[in-house]
Design a protein around this motif. Structure first.
Motif, PDB file in Angstrom:
ATOM      1  N   LEU A 118       0.821  -1.211   0.000  1.00  0.00           N
ATOM      2  CA  LEU A 118       0.000   0.000   0.000  1.00  0.00           C
ATOM      3  C   LEU A 118       0.854   1.259   0.000  1.00  0.00           C
ATOM      4  CD1 LEU A 118      -2.628  -1.113   2.678  1.00  0.00           C
ATOM      5  CD2 LEU A 118      -2.989  -0.952   0.216  1.00  0.00           C
ATOM      6  N   GLY A 153      -9.421  -9.072  -5.078  1.00  0.00           N
ATOM      7  CA  GLY A 153      -9.283  -9.853  -6.314  1.00  0.00           C
ATOM      8  C   GLY A 153      -9.200 -11.349  -6.018  1.00  0.00           C
ATOM      9  N   ASP A 154      -8.892 -12.123  -7.054  1.00  0.00           N
ATOM     10  CA  ASP A 154      -8.791 -13.582  -6.888  1.00  0.00           C
ATOM     11  C   ASP A 154      -7.680 -13.961  -5.908  1.00  0.00           C
ATOM     12  OD1 ASP A 154     -10.842 -14.676  -8.458  1.00  0.00           O
ATOM     13  OD2 ASP A 154      -9.739 -14.196 -10.283  1.00  0.00           O
ATOM     14  N   GLU A 158      -8.170 -16.135  -2.580  1.00  0.00           N
ATOM     15  CA  GLU A 158      -7.426 -17.386  -2.362  1.00  0.00           C
ATOM     16  C   GLU A 158      -6.653 -17.336  -1.061  1.00  0.00           C
ATOM     17  OE1 GLU A 158      -4.979 -18.758  -5.555  1.00  0.00           O
ATOM     18  OE2 GLU A 158      -6.712 -19.677  -6.531  1.00  0.00           O
ATOM     19  N   ARG A 175     -11.442  -2.079  -0.567  1.00  0.00           N
ATOM     20  CA  ARG A 175     -11.663  -0.623  -0.651  1.00  0.00           C
ATOM     21  C   ARG A 175     -12.958  -0.248  -1.360  1.00  0.00           C
ATOM     22  NH1 ARG A 175      -6.906   1.300  -4.904  1.00  0.00           N
ATOM     23  NH2 ARG A 175      -7.509  -0.070  -6.603  1.00  0.00           N
ATOM     24  N   ARG A 180     -13.763  -7.774  -6.612  1.00  0.00           N
ATOM     25  CA  ARG A 180     -13.486  -7.855  -8.042  1.00  0.00           C
ATOM     26  C   ARG A 180     -13.271  -9.313  -8.496  1.00  0.00           C
ATOM     27  NH1 ARG A 180      -8.718  -5.204 -11.260  1.00  0.00           N
ATOM     28  NH2 ARG A 180      -9.072  -3.395  -9.971  1.00  0.00           N
ATOM     29  N   GLY A 241      -1.996  -7.579  -5.608  1.00  0.00           N
ATOM     30  CA  GLY A 241      -1.377  -7.829  -6.902  1.00  0.00           C
ATOM     31  C   GLY A 241       0.144  -7.873  -6.849  1.00  0.00           C
ATOM     32  N   HIS A 258      -0.377  -7.761 -18.194  1.00  0.00           N
ATOM     33  CA  HIS A 258       0.155  -7.321 -16.901  1.00  0.00           C
ATOM     34  C   HIS A 258       1.687  -7.264 -16.900  1.00  0.00           C
ATOM     35  CE1 HIS A 258      -3.850  -7.737 -15.259  1.00  0.00           C
ATOM     36  NE2 HIS A 258      -3.904  -8.970 -15.730  1.00  0.00           N
TER      37      HIS A 258
HETATM   38  P1  NDP Z   1      -6.206  -7.913  -9.142  1.00  0.00           P
HETATM   39  O1  NDP Z   1      -5.596  -6.751  -9.836  1.00  0.00           O
HETATM   40  O2  NDP Z   1      -7.230  -8.723  -9.826  1.00  0.00           O
HETATM   41  O3  NDP Z   1      -6.867  -7.418  -7.773  1.00  0.00           O
HETATM   42  C1  NDP Z   1      -6.205  -6.551  -6.935  1.00  0.00           C
HETATM   43  C2  NDP Z   1      -7.126  -6.219  -5.782  1.00  0.00           C
HETATM   44  O4  NDP Z   1      -6.395  -5.382  -4.894  1.00  0.00           O
HETATM   45  C3  NDP Z   1      -8.379  -5.455  -6.194  1.00  0.00           C
HETATM   46  O5  NDP Z   1      -9.446  -5.796  -5.355  1.00  0.00           O
HETATM   47  C4  NDP Z   1      -7.962  -4.012  -5.956  1.00  0.00           C
HETATM   48  O6  NDP Z   1      -9.041  -3.175  -5.634  1.00  0.00           O
HETATM   49  C5  NDP Z   1      -7.102  -4.162  -4.748  1.00  0.00           C
HETATM   50  N1  NDP Z   1      -6.155  -3.063  -4.643  1.00  0.00           N
HETATM   51  C6  NDP Z   1      -5.222  -2.686  -5.555  1.00  0.00           C
HETATM   52  N2  NDP Z   1      -4.515  -1.644  -5.088  1.00  0.00           N
HETATM   53  C7  NDP Z   1      -5.040  -1.364  -3.864  1.00  0.00           C
HETATM   54  C8  NDP Z   1      -4.757  -0.381  -2.889  1.00  0.00           C
HETATM   55  N3  NDP Z   1      -3.783   0.515  -3.059  1.00  0.00           N
HETATM   56  N4  NDP Z   1      -5.487  -0.358  -1.752  1.00  0.00           N
HETATM   57  C9  NDP Z   1      -6.477  -1.280  -1.543  1.00  0.00           C
HETATM   58  N5  NDP Z   1      -6.797  -2.247  -2.424  1.00  0.00           N
HETATM   59  C10 NDP Z   1      -6.080  -2.271  -3.578  1.00  0.00           C
HETATM   60  O7  NDP Z   1      -4.935  -8.785  -8.660  1.00  0.00           O
HETATM   61  P2  NDP Z   1      -4.863 -10.321  -8.255  1.00  0.00           P
HETATM   62  O8  NDP Z   1      -3.479 -10.531  -7.778  1.00  0.00           O
HETATM   63  O9  NDP Z   1      -5.968 -10.679  -7.341  1.00  0.00           O
HETATM   64  O10 NDP Z   1      -5.065 -11.095  -9.615  1.00  0.00           O
HETATM   65  C11 NDP Z   1      -4.197 -10.849 -10.749  1.00  0.00           C
HETATM   66  C12 NDP Z   1      -4.674 -11.717 -11.911  1.00  0.00           C
HETATM   67  O11 NDP Z   1      -4.407 -13.093 -11.628  1.00  0.00           O
HETATM   68  C13 NDP Z   1      -6.184 -11.614 -12.140  1.00  0.00           C
HETATM   69  O12 NDP Z   1      -6.427 -11.665 -13.506  1.00  0.00           O
HETATM   70  C14 NDP Z   1      -6.728 -12.824 -11.425  1.00  0.00           C
HETATM   71  O13 NDP Z   1      -7.982 -13.244 -11.951  1.00  0.00           O
HETATM   72  C15 NDP Z   1      -5.607 -13.837 -11.669  1.00  0.00           C
HETATM   73  N6  NDP Z   1      -5.604 -14.861 -10.622  1.00  0.00           N
HETATM   74  C16 NDP Z   1      -6.233 -16.020 -10.883  1.00  0.00           C
HETATM   75  C17 NDP Z   1      -6.298 -17.009  -9.944  1.00  0.00           C
HETATM   76  C18 NDP Z   1      -6.991 -18.267 -10.273  1.00  0.00           C
HETATM   77  O14 NDP Z   1      -7.577 -18.341 -11.313  1.00  0.00           O
HETATM   78  N7  NDP Z   1      -6.945 -19.249  -9.423  1.00  0.00           N
HETATM   79  C19 NDP Z   1      -5.665 -16.859  -8.624  1.00  0.00           C
HETATM   80  C20 NDP Z   1      -5.047 -15.574  -8.431  1.00  0.00           C
HETATM   81  C21 NDP Z   1      -5.025 -14.623  -9.410  1.00  0.00           C
HETATM   82  P3  NDP Z   1     -10.059  -2.601  -6.757  1.00  0.00           P
HETATM   83  O15 NDP Z   1     -10.945  -3.741  -7.128  1.00  0.00           O
HETATM   84  O16 NDP Z   1     -10.726  -1.524  -6.000  1.00  0.00           O
HETATM   85  O17 NDP Z   1      -9.205  -2.113  -7.887  1.00  0.00           O
END
Ligand code: NDP
Length: 313
Positions: A118, A153-154, A158, A175, A180, A241, A258
């Protein structure tokens, strides 16, 4: 200009395993450690899921052993980073931060990824003392305790599911007013009894004497109904992420949206013949030391075959 067979970028499990294999194949690899010698594992303490150490192993010790093993077989390990590469023709040209130029027949990219944080000063203050970006690495230390996972996120889902099997209670700090993550993951965390989701919530700080004892949170930040509160927790997990460390190769090699390097099928081959990608730099899903090590071995074996094919031409 220095002429070598195999240049390895990165000193995590992928880089060092590639180095062990490449040096045993007599390719006299040169490995640049990069900005974080030992890679991401060195940000954790004890590693309990790397096979071969039933009582766990100190992360720094594991990485030091890998380095020593690579050097024992003839890898030249250099501190510092490669700052420029030209992959447009072979031999590939790389330049290090001291301006030294190297001509390499094969390159193994093992530059890893960096967990996003963060950006709070308290994350640094409590790093390794309650702050972690890897539930699989550190979750075990929070058995029957209370933890929070940041992100929606995912990955966050997990991590929360994994932690819910160990911890007494898991909070997700999200947040926005929704997750998502994919439907299936969303449903799983919503249905898990000991996971509580705190929507519209931001973390502004952490507190605790000798480690994390809680988080300072704000709900509806900046709005008229803004509400500040403290959440007692023992562990604070970031899951917002990861960024692959690939800026050096932008525009030269195929990547996903990405920035993860794309590899072909079940191999570490990239869009450029003779360039291989191993470990987290090409892995948006698993991000495990043992998998990085395995793909490092694959990269070195594939690079060896490539070098053999050059000789037979
Ligand atoms: P994502 O980018 O999908 O999600 C990041 C999350 O962190 C979001 O909820 C985002 O909020 C939040 N976030 C980002 N910055 C901040 C911040 N400064 N303060 C608070 N919250 C924040 O990343 P992931 O690592 O979860 O996933 C990356 C990719 O990998 C995705 O495409 C995902 O689907 C994939 N993945 C797939 C899996 C599987 O299929 N088993 C397992 C893990 C990942 P906001 O929504 O508000 O932007």
């Amino acid at each position: 200009m220095e002429k070598i067979q195999t240049l390895i970028l990165g000193s995590g499990p992928a880089g060092y395993t590639a180095a062990i294999y490449a040096s045993r194949a007599n390719h006299k690899p040169v490995l640049y450690e990069g900005l974080q010698p030992g890679g991401q594992l060195t940000t954790t303490t004890v590693i309990e899921n790397f096979p071969g150490f039933h009582e766990g192993i100190d992360a720094n010790k594991l990485m030091a052993e890998m380095k020593q093993q690579a050097q024992y077989f003839g890898t030249e390990v250099r501190s510092g980073s490669i700052v420029e590469v030209d992959l447009s023709k072979r031999p590939f040209i790389a330049k290090d931060e001291r301006g030294k130029e190297i001509e390499a027949q094969t390159i193994i990219i093992a530059t890893g990824a960096s967990a996003k944080y963060l950006g709070l000063p308290d994350e640094e203050k409590y790093r390794g003392q309650g702050v972690s970006a890897c539930a699989t690495c550190d979750g075990f230390f929070y058995r029957k305790r209370t933890v929070a996972v940041v992100g929606g996120g995912d990955t966050a889902c997990e991590e929360a599911m994994y932690l819910s099997g160990l911890a007494k209670k898991v909070y997700m700090i999200v947040r926005k007013d929704y997750l998502r993550a994919s439907n299936i993951m969303r449903r799983r965390v919503e249905e898990q009894d000991n996971i509580e989701i705190l929507y519209n919530t931001n973390t502004v700080g952490l507190f605790g004497q000798d480690g994390v004892e809680g988080a300072h949170l704000v709900r509806f930040k900046g709005q008229t109904n803004e509400e500040k509160f403290d959440l007692p927790i023992d562990g604070f997990f970031l899951a917002i992420g990861h960024s692959p460390n690939t800026s050096l190769f932008k525009g030269q090699i195929d990547m996903d949206e990405h920035g993860f390097i794309l590899t072909k099928g079940f191999s570490t081959a990239t869009s450029i013949n003779g360039v291989y990608a191993a470990g987290d730099v090409a892995d948006p899903i698993y991000r495990q030391g043992v998998i990085a090590a395995a793909t490092g071995a694959m990269a070195a074996i594939e690079a060896d075959k490539f070098l053999q094919s050059l000789k037979s031409k």
